[in-house]
Every structure is written in structure tokens, then in C-alpha cells.
Design a protein around this motif. Structure first.
Motif, mmCIF file in Angstrom:
data_model
loop_
_atom_site.group_PDB
_atom_site.id
_atom_site.type_symbol
_atom_site.label_atom_id
_atom_site.label_comp_id
_atom_site.label_asym_id
_atom_site.label_seq_id
_atom_site.Cartn_x
_atom_site.Cartn_y
_atom_site.Cartn_z
ATOM 1 N N UNK A 98 11.599 22.315 -34.882
ATOM 2 C CA UNK A 98 12.792 21.469 -34.988
ATOM 3 C C UNK A 98 12.673 20.311 -34.001
ATOM 4 N N UNK A 99 13.200 19.165 -34.410
ATOM 5 C CA UNK A 99 13.143 17.950 -33.601
ATOM 6 C C UNK A 99 14.499 17.244 -33.657
ATOM 7 N N UNK A 100 14.788 16.412 -32.674
ATOM 8 C CA UNK A 100 16.002 15.591 -32.750
ATOM 9 C C UNK A 100 15.928 14.669 -33.966
ATOM 10 N N UNK A 101 17.072 14.467 -34.589
ATOM 11 C CA UNK A 101 17.113 13.622 -35.779
ATOM 12 C C UNK A 101 16.894 12.156 -35.413
ATOM 13 N N UNK A 102 16.138 11.475 -36.239
ATOM 14 C CA UNK A 102 15.887 10.054 -36.006
ATOM 15 C C UNK A 102 17.122 9.201 -36.252
ATOM 16 N N UNK A 103 18.201 9.803 -36.772
ATOM 17 C CA UNK A 103 19.440 9.040 -36.960
ATOM 18 C C UNK A 103 19.955 8.486 -35.648
ATOM 19 N N UNK A 104 19.547 9.079 -34.526
ATOM 20 C CA UNK A 104 19.967 8.601 -33.215
ATOM 21 C C UNK A 104 19.379 7.239 -32.881
#
Length: 719
Positions: A98-104
Motif C-alpha cells: 500500500x502507498x499514499x494516494x497520488x491524489x495528494x
């Protein structure tokens, strides 16, 4: 001289560009294409038998697989060695993380919003995603376009670079062989094509890159057609990847920005910000011996995951560190471009590539050469902005500073590494010196502006061009030519002309008065019209050539005279002043309007006949009047023959010992003061001359105004 040795069954000499394999029995060498052995297959062969030896010794012996997590799958599978990037085990583990969403960090935009103006104002620092191609200016084949179609348009014999994903190794093969591999029901390997540049093929007609990439691209804007170096082609790539293809973390060559469009399938991007700390970590990771065993995303604060589905376009800025996973069979199109917004970062990425000893195959072609071309053009841009009193945007100033430093370092490096990419027609030391001078001018202007003096126009001003790519080519060339001509004729600061000083003074007076316009004087207008008609009949050809300008000039003179003269007369009646004050005010208005005509010195005291009735000032064949200023010599007053004077309605006669002569017809608008030659006459106001008397033989303001006032009172004043 001994003949070159011949190899293979084809009996040809050695060719470095073609893959060859050695037979372990006869020790002869063979072209892989001649014995049906692909380069990526050769690593799987333990003992190779050529076709001749195969008959006696049997087929070649293949390597045994011992693991699925190492690039060398023959290593013992004891589980003690780390998983390496690209292997099937690595890909499986990556998909489960799992990774932080690129929506940020991703900027969601519509195609029509992605403009050069927007990026210049907001900056191009974060990735942009566009869900639809509408408004991008991007032209692509239909989504039904297949790998076989690529072969048809590009050609099956095209040699393409292919990545063996499990080994993260590059090899070459013909496109038709890759197509055969792609359509096999069972693929023994994961092969990925990410560097098929097709600008020189028929497929180039099917793809038009996004408008933003074309308008900002250094190659498109600055690369000259007559360059000694071949033009870099990096804007049109076709990417064909099968499921589980993986490209490890990297920065695109030369720090280029990149656009991607997924035609069909899906790709997953793992994005890392190009901060100073992250870039330092990336360089250390890239040069480490165990690079493939360390997932770079684990070494930074945040690694963002961005899923790019079919029909989506992504723009990735300069320096962003990213890895790409093909989650399903996919075809994508993309391209790289250098630009002005992140010059410093582009140069830093290039220098990093040099320190990492990146092979030329994976570097931007002729990066240093294009930087010299850009420096030459940006010098012109800075000069134009300075002449227009416009301050360049901060990104351009900082970019030029970084470029100057890089160019200096490259010149120093030439002493020990003679591999120059300086174009022949560029003088590098002079170019660097002039760029440094422009930056110094900017810094001085900024310091003087901070001290309270008149500031330059801001970068947001619409009158200030921001980059060369925003200028029209013809307009830019015209402005550059005009600047060179001005520089050639005016090496010293220009002295303000009489007309400039008088016009400024008159505007200030009118602003204080703030009196509305008067009605037009009908008899006077009729007289002017009659005069204009007479001139038109006598010189129809001249009127046809400049009808618009002539009408505009005459009507402007009528309006100014009919408005100003009654205004000043009324003011004099309401507020009695001396005749001198009235005369000076009237002449100021007439001079500004271009209606004042100085008379000859010998006529200044006794002239009873109006100057316009003198045959010496009218051309019999053209019916034009000649106006002169700036000189009291006989040459300046039209002692030439009438026919000669009529044939030269506009002239600059720099005769020795005399001032420049300026002549024009009354049917042509007078030149703007900034376009006239700077006169050597003293300013006409006492304040400007500090009480000094005018030169001998030159009529003073009071004398000329007195004559004009007498003429106006006797109703003898005509155009």
C-alpha cells in the motif's frame, strides 16, 4: 595488408551493431539473426552449439532455473539473498503493498486548462492528470490500434530496444520478432518496449503531441534548422508492455518533463518529489552496488501511487523520480521535452547523469548543444525585456543564472575532456559575458527599484513577453533588427528633442486646465477641406498610396487646431495675460499638432506674405508642402529645386557641417519623435536651457509664436 576476418555462415566481417554468439564447440562466431538466436535468449544458453556442430553434438544446453527472485536465476535458492527489482517475486510483492494516494499531489485539470500561460504563472512543479484528451491538442490513433498495426506503420525490420524485465537488462531485436513474442499464448519472458521513437516513420503522422509540449519544447523553439548536430527526436515514443512489466525508479534523461497517454490497458506510477534530500538519496542509491536489491520508495518519506487508466494523460514535471508497473497488457504514447520553467533542475539532473556515468544511449541527445542554443535565444529575450522596461519572470532569471554557471563549467571541462558540443556559429565566452551583463542589469534595476526609483513593469504585464516561445517569429525578428539598427546609430544616450519637451509641457498644462473641447469652426474646416481636395487632385497617386494616414492626419490637425485655439483665446479673455504668454501657449499647441512651420531667417522681420503662398515651398507636380525642423541653414530650408524636393517627401540628409534634415509632406503623418534623428538644437524652454540663449540664427520661441499669432489674427493661417 591482411584481409579482415569473416564470420558466421554469411561470411561477413564483424559488425559491432549486430548481436553475435560464439559456438562452444568450434569457437566460431555467428550473427544471432543468422542462427535464429535472439539476444535475450542467449543468456539462457549454458553451452551453445552452432548449426554445424549441432548435427554432431546435439542441441545447445540450457541453464537450470534455481530461483524466481534473483536476476541470475541460476543462483542457489536458499532465500538468503534479497529480492531484486523486476523479478516475478518482486512484482507480486509490489502489487500487494500500500502507498499514499497520488491524489495528494496530482493536479486534476481539463485539457483546455493546461496552457503555457497557466504553467508560467502557477509553475510546473507537480504532476498533472487529464482524464480526457479534449482540449489538449493531442492526436492519437483509435483505441483499436494494435501492436500489429505498429509493425505495419514502423516496419518489421526496425531494431528496437527491449527490456528483459526479470533481469532488468536491455537487448535489441527486430520489431517483427517482438510482435511474434507478444501474440504467443505463453510468453516465456516478460519483455517491455519503452523507447521506440517513431518520428522518422509513417506512424508519426498518426500522433500529434500535446500543444503544451510543442509550445514549451526547447527542441521545437530553439533548435536551428542549419545545426551541425542532428536534431534530437524525443517527442514521440510508443510504449508496448506486457503484464507485469516493471521499470525501476529513474529520472527522465536530461531532467526532461514527460507526457504519457494510455491508449489501452493500464499503468501504475510510483512518484517521489524531487526535493534536495530525495535527489541526494537517489544519486547515492543509483551508484550503490546493491541498487536492485533496495526498493527506493522505502528510502524516502513518501512514495505516491498513481493508477493511469485507459484514455488518461499524465504530465510529469522535471526531476520527479518515478517507477512504472504495467498491471495489464498496455500500449501508451509519450514524449519528453526540455523547457524554460525548470532550467536549474534540468541542469542538475544532467550533471547527475554525468557523475553516474550514464551511457550515451540513455541520455538526452546533444543536451549541451541545445543549452548553447537556448542561451543565445534567452539573451535576445532579456535584451528585449530590458528595452521594453519589463522585468523577466523569476523562473527565467534564475534559470539563466544556472545556465551561465553550467556553460562556464563546460568550457573549463573542455581542457581535459575535449568533446565539445558548442555550435560553430556561437562565440561561447562572449555569449556568457553578455548573459552575465544582462543579469547584472536586472540586479541593478531591482536594487534601484527597492530604493524608491521608478520600478520596471511586472512580469504579469501583458506587454512583456515571458519566453521566446510566446513571441511570433516574424515579430521577434523585426524587433531584433530594429534594436540592432538603433544600437548602430545611437551609441550615446539620446538627447530629448524640442518636440518631446514641448509635448510633455503642453500635456501638463492641459491637465491643469481641464477644460472641455469647443465646437468645431465650420469656416476653418471648410478651408482645410478645400485645401486637402486641392492637394488630392494635384497628387492622386500619392493620396491613393497613403489615403488612410492622410485623412487621419488632416482630421487630427483640424480637431486640434479648432479645439485649442478657441480654448486659449477664451482663457486669455477670462484671464488676461501678457501677449508673450498667449503666443507661447498657441505655439505649443501648434507644434505638438505638427502645424507649425518656421520661416526663413531673412523673412522673420518683414514677411507680409504668408509662407504657404511662396512657390518655393510648393511642388508644382505634387502639390505637397515641405516641412523642415532642427536646422536654420539654407539646405534645411529647401533651397533645392522644387522637382527634387517633391520627389523626396521624406529625407534624412546628414550633410557635413549641418544638422540632419527632416522633410515630410503634409499628406503624410509626421514621424514619432522617438523615430527622428536627435537634433543638436538646444531645448526651447528657459527651464531646460537654464537661461542659456539659443544659438545664433535660430528663431526663439517668442519670435516664432509672434509670427503664428499674427497670422491667426489676420485669418491667414492655412494647412
Amino acid at each position: 595488408m591482411a584481409a579482415a576476418p569473416l564470420y558466421c555462415v554469411c561470411r561477413q566481417s564483424y559488425d559491432v551493431s549486430r548481436f553475435m554468439i560464439e559456438c562452444d564447440i568450434c569457437n566460431d562466431w555467428f550473427h544471432g539473426s543468422c542462427v535464429q538466436v535472439e539476444e535475450h535468449h542467449a543468456v539462457d544458453i549454458d553451452v551453445y552449439h552452432c548449426p554445424k556442430c549441432d548435427v554432431q553434438h546435439g542441441p545447445s544446453l540450457m541453464k537450470n532455473r534455481n530461483n524466481w527472485h534473483r536476476h541470475d536465476y541460476t543462483e542457489p535458492d536458499d532465500g538468503s539473498r534479497p529480492v531484486q527489482a523486476g523479478t516475478s517475486v518482486f512484482v507480486r510483492e509490489l502489487q500487494n503493498r500500500t502507498f499514499p494516494s497520488a491524489d495528494e499531489i496530482m493536479v486534476q485539470m481539463q485539457g483546455h486548462q493546461v496552457t503555457q500561460k497557466y504553467l508560467e504563472k502557477q509553475g510546473f512543479r507537480y504532476p498533472i492528470t487529464v482524464p480526457k484528451v479534449d482540449g489538449l491538442g493531442l492526436k492519437l490513433p483509435p483505441s483499436s490500434f494494435s501492436v500489429r498495426d505498429v509493425e505495419e506503420y514502423v516496419g518489421g525490420d526496425k531494431i528496437v530496444d527491449v527490456i528483459d524485465v526479470a533481469r532488468q537488462a536491455d537487448s535489441k531485436m527486430k520489431l517483427r520478432e517482438f510482435v511474434k513474442y507478444y501474440y504467443k499464448p505463453h510468453r516465456p519472458k516478460v519483455l517491455n518496449v519503452i523507447s521506440l521513437e517513431f518520428s522518422d516513420t509513417k506512424m508519426a503522422e498518426l500522433v500529434v503531441v500535446p500543444d503544451i509540449a510543442q509550445k514549451m519544447s526547447w527542441v521545437e523553439n530553439y533548435w536551428p534548422d542549419d545545426s551541425f548536430f542532428p536534431k534530437p527526436f524525443v517527442q514521440k515514443y510508443c510504449l508496448m508492455g506486457v503484464k507485469d512489466s516493471y521499470t525501476d525508479f529513474h529520472i527522465d534523461f536530461g531532467g526532461t518533463s514527460v507526457w504519457y497517454h494510455v491508449l489501452w490497458g493500464e499503468k501504475i506510477f510510483y512518484l517521489i518529489k524531487p526535493t534536495q534530500a530525495n535527489l541526494a538519496l537517489y544519486e547515492a542509491w543509483s551508484s550503490s552496488p546493491n541498487q536492485s536489491e533496495v526498493f527506493f520508495g522505502d528510502k524516502v518519506d513518501k512514495c505516491y501511487k498513481c493508477v493511469v487508466s485507459q484514455g488518461t494523460t499524465v504530465l510529469i514535471p522535471t526531476g520527479w523520480i518515478h517507477a512504472v508497473l504495467t498491471s495489464q497488457d498496455c500500449m501508451a504514447f509519450g514524449g519528453n521535452f526540455l523547457h524554460n520553467l525548470n532550467i536549474g533542475m534540468q541542469l542538475r539532473c544532467y550533471e547527475m547523469e554525468r557523475r553516474l556515468k550514464t551511457p550515451d544511449l540513455f541520455k538526452f541527445p546533444y543536451f549541451e548543444a541545445i543549452c548553447w542554443y537556448v542561451a543565445k535565444n534567452l539573451l535576445e529575450t532579456l535584451k528585449e525585456l530590458r528595452e521594453d522596461n519589463c522585468q523577466p519572470p523569476a523562473y527565467l532569471t534564475e534559470g539563466v543564472k544556472a545556465l551561465i554557471t553550467a556553460l562556464k563549467n563546460w568550457l573549463k571541462r573542455e581542457v581535459t575532456e575535449p568533446a565539445s558540443e558548442v555550435p560553430d556559429h556561437i562565440r561561447p565566452n562572449r555569449l556568457i559575458k553578455e548573459l552575465t551583463k544582462e543579469i547584472r542589469y536586472l540586479e541593478e534595476e531591482q536594487q534601484s527599484g527597492a530604493g524608491g526609483s521608478k520600478p520596471m513593469k511586472s512580469q504579469g504585464s501583458g506587454a512583456c513577453p515571458l519566453t521566446r516561445s510566446t513571441l511570433d517569429r516574424a515579430s521577434h525578428h523585426a524587433r531584433r533588427t530594429a534594436r540592432r539598427l538603433r544600437h548602430h546609430h545611437h551609441h550615446a544616450p539620446k538627447t530629448p528633442s524640442n518636440l518631446e519637451i514641448l509635448e510633455l509641457h503642453t500635456r501638463q498644462v492641459l491637465k491643469r486646465l481641464e477644460v472641455g473641447p469647443f465646437e468645431e469652426d465650420v469656416p476653418f474646416s471648410s478651408t482645410v477641406t478645400a485645401k486637402f481636395n486641392k492637394a488630392s487632385v494635384a497628387s492622386a497617386a500619392a493620396v491613393e498610396r497613403s489615403l488612410d494616414n492622410n485623412l487621419r492626419l488632416v482630421m487630427c490637425h483640424v480637431k486640434i487646431f479648432n479645439s485649442v485655439v478657441p480654448l486659449l483665446a477664451g482663457l486669455c479673455r477670462e484671464h488676461p495675460t501678457s501677449p508673450t504668454t498667449e503666443e507661447e501657449a498657441v505655439e505649443g499647441m501648434l507644434s505638438m499638432a505638427g502645424l507649425l512651420y518656421p520661416q526663413r531667417p531673412e523673412e522673420s522681420s518683414t514677411a507680409q506674405e504668408p509662407w504657404w503662398s511662396s512657390p518655393a515651398h510648393r511642388s508644382p507636380d505634387r502639390g505637397t508642402l515641405h516641412q523642415s525642423s532642427g536646422s536654420n541653414s539654407s539646405e534645411a530650408w529647401g533651397d533645392q529645386s522644387p522637382s527634387r524636393a517633391a520627389s523626396t517627401p521624406l529625407c534624412l540628409d546628414p550633410s557635413p557641417g549641418t544638422d540632419y534634415q527632416y522633410c515630410e509632406t503634409t499628406l503624410s503623418p509626421p514621424l514619432h519623435p522617438s523615430k527622428r534623428s536627435a537634433p543638436n538644437t538646444p531645448p526651447i524652454s528657459n527651464q531646460a536651457t537654464k537661461g542659456k540663449r539659443p544659438k545664433k540664427g535660430m528663431a526663439t520661441t517668442k519670435q516664432r509664436l509672434g509670427k503664428i499669432l499674427k497670422l491667426s489674427r489676420n485669418n491667414h493661417f492655412l494647412l
